[in-house]
Design an enzyme around this catalytic site. Sequence first.
Site, mmCIF file in Angstrom:
data_model
loop_
_atom_site.group_PDB
_atom_site.id
_atom_site.type_symbol
_atom_site.label_atom_id
_atom_site.label_comp_id
_atom_site.label_asym_id
_atom_site.label_seq_id
_atom_site.Cartn_x
_atom_site.Cartn_y
_atom_site.Cartn_z
ATOM 1 N N VAL A 92 103.799 79.128 108.364
ATOM 2 C CA VAL A 92 104.678 79.891 109.259
ATOM 3 C C VAL A 92 105.464 80.935 108.465
ATOM 4 C CG1 VAL A 92 104.813 78.058 110.978
ATOM 5 C CG2 VAL A 92 106.473 78.073 109.105
ATOM 6 N N HIS A 115 100.121 77.900 113.686
ATOM 7 C CA HIS A 115 101.284 77.019 113.896
ATOM 8 C C HIS A 115 102.563 77.812 114.147
ATOM 9 C CE1 HIS A 115 99.203 73.450 111.675
ATOM 10 N NE2 HIS A 115 98.738 73.640 112.892
HETATM 11 N N1 APR Z 1 97.142 75.834 94.647
HETATM 12 C C1 APR Z 1 96.256 75.256 95.489
HETATM 13 N N2 APR Z 1 96.550 74.182 96.273
HETATM 14 C C2 APR Z 1 97.811 73.696 96.185
HETATM 15 C C3 APR Z 1 98.789 74.240 95.329
HETATM 16 C C4 APR Z 1 98.407 75.358 94.535
HETATM 17 N N3 APR Z 1 99.259 75.962 93.680
HETATM 18 N N4 APR Z 1 99.937 73.512 95.458
HETATM 19 C C5 APR Z 1 99.678 72.560 96.380
HETATM 20 N N5 APR Z 1 98.405 72.659 96.809
HETATM 21 C C6 APR Z 1 97.719 71.820 97.804
HETATM 22 C C7 APR Z 1 98.084 70.343 97.757
HETATM 23 O O1 APR Z 1 97.271 69.667 96.797
HETATM 24 C C8 APR Z 1 97.761 69.921 99.200
HETATM 25 O O2 APR Z 1 96.407 69.550 99.348
HETATM 26 O O3 APR Z 1 98.144 72.271 99.087
HETATM 27 C C9 APR Z 1 98.039 71.196 100.013
HETATM 28 C C10 APR Z 1 99.322 71.118 100.815
HETATM 29 O O4 APR Z 1 99.179 70.083 101.752
HETATM 30 P P1 APR Z 1 100.350 69.835 102.815
HETATM 31 O O5 APR Z 1 101.657 69.759 102.107
HETATM 32 O O6 APR Z 1 99.897 68.694 103.666
HETATM 33 O O7 APR Z 1 100.376 71.182 103.678
HETATM 34 P P2 APR Z 1 99.349 71.624 104.792
HETATM 35 O O8 APR Z 1 97.976 71.122 104.501
HETATM 36 O O9 APR Z 1 99.509 73.095 104.962
HETATM 37 O O10 APR Z 1 99.923 70.895 106.103
HETATM 38 C C11 APR Z 1 99.264 71.210 107.321
HETATM 39 O O11 APR Z 1 100.914 69.908 108.489
HETATM 40 O O12 APR Z 1 103.105 69.299 108.460
HETATM 41 C C12 APR Z 1 102.172 70.075 109.138
HETATM 42 O O13 APR Z 1 102.525 72.032 110.382
HETATM 43 C C13 APR Z 1 102.536 71.526 109.075
HETATM 44 O O14 APR Z 1 101.075 73.433 108.804
HETATM 45 C C14 APR Z 1 101.415 72.155 108.270
HETATM 46 C C15 APR Z 1 100.272 71.170 108.431
#
Ligand code: APR
Length: 242
Positions: A92, A115
């Site tokens: 977002v 989202h």
């Molecule tokens: N480079 C690549 N990947 C990364 C990095 C990086 N520098 N830092 C973190 N990650 C990865 C993590 O290993 C993880 O797999 O990004 C991912 C983040 O996962 P989440 O925190 O679960 O975020 P996201 O997948 O976007 O969540 C999806 O869940 O809570 C809801 O609405 C919210 O849009 C969000 C959705």
Amino acid sequence: MTHRNLVILTGAGISAESGVPTFRASDGLWMGHRIEDVATPEAFARDPAQVQDFYNQRRRLLATVVPNAAHIALAELAARWQGEFLLVTQNVDDLHDRAHVEAPPAAGFDLIHMHGELLKARCTVSGSVSDWPGALATDQPSPHHPRGTLRPHIVWFGEIPLQMERIEAALEACDLFLSVGTSGAVWSAAGFVEIARAAGAQTVEFDLAPTSGSHRFDLGLYGPATRTLPPFLAQLNSDAIV
Ligand code: APR
């Protein structure tokens, strides 16, 4: 190998190196808050001040961060891509939007915030959406309806992600699907790779390390997205089929 129709899904991981916290890391956003307290329609009805404050804090953070090399590389690819190009983000924040402004103008840069967007607000009566870069007060009057107030333009848990028909149509027609920085913990985004595979697309996952969904991808490139994504995108070619 050349490709024509590209769909990219990004998650919080692509913004992590810009300083935007992810959700499920040990220091992530959900560690400080319970989802049911700040990211559901019921939470907003029960305690609108707490919900508005959660998003006001995240909105203020945006003013302190900038797009990173992964955002810029995607915008530069969009500028030169000859075929269909759809970037779907679960994020977002406005870092993809800002990266696009900084890159060369691209005819087909298509970005969907499935989202919602922190810098927009939505009328609770009409559903109209407007830009809203500042803080939202608890009972912020809506400019769209005399009885309306403004809520964050965020898709909360239990609500339907935005523009799903457009996303699914693009997935069904793509020949290359990239997933960048998402844990695959939340549907419907977690199911996008299956739709792309069924369409015969090549599928590539970019993350710090293999995720619970890695087995569903043809290829995994692991490490910080600012290091793995730019060189991969640089070698992609698209030949418009005339
Ligand atoms: N480079 C690549 N990947 C990364 C990095 C990086 N520098 N830092 C973190 N990650 C990865 C993590 O290993 C993880 O797999 O990004 C991912 C983040 O996962 P989440 O925190 O679960 O975020 P996201 O997948 O976007 O969540 C999806 O869940 O809570 C809801 O609405 C919210 O849009 C969000 C959705």
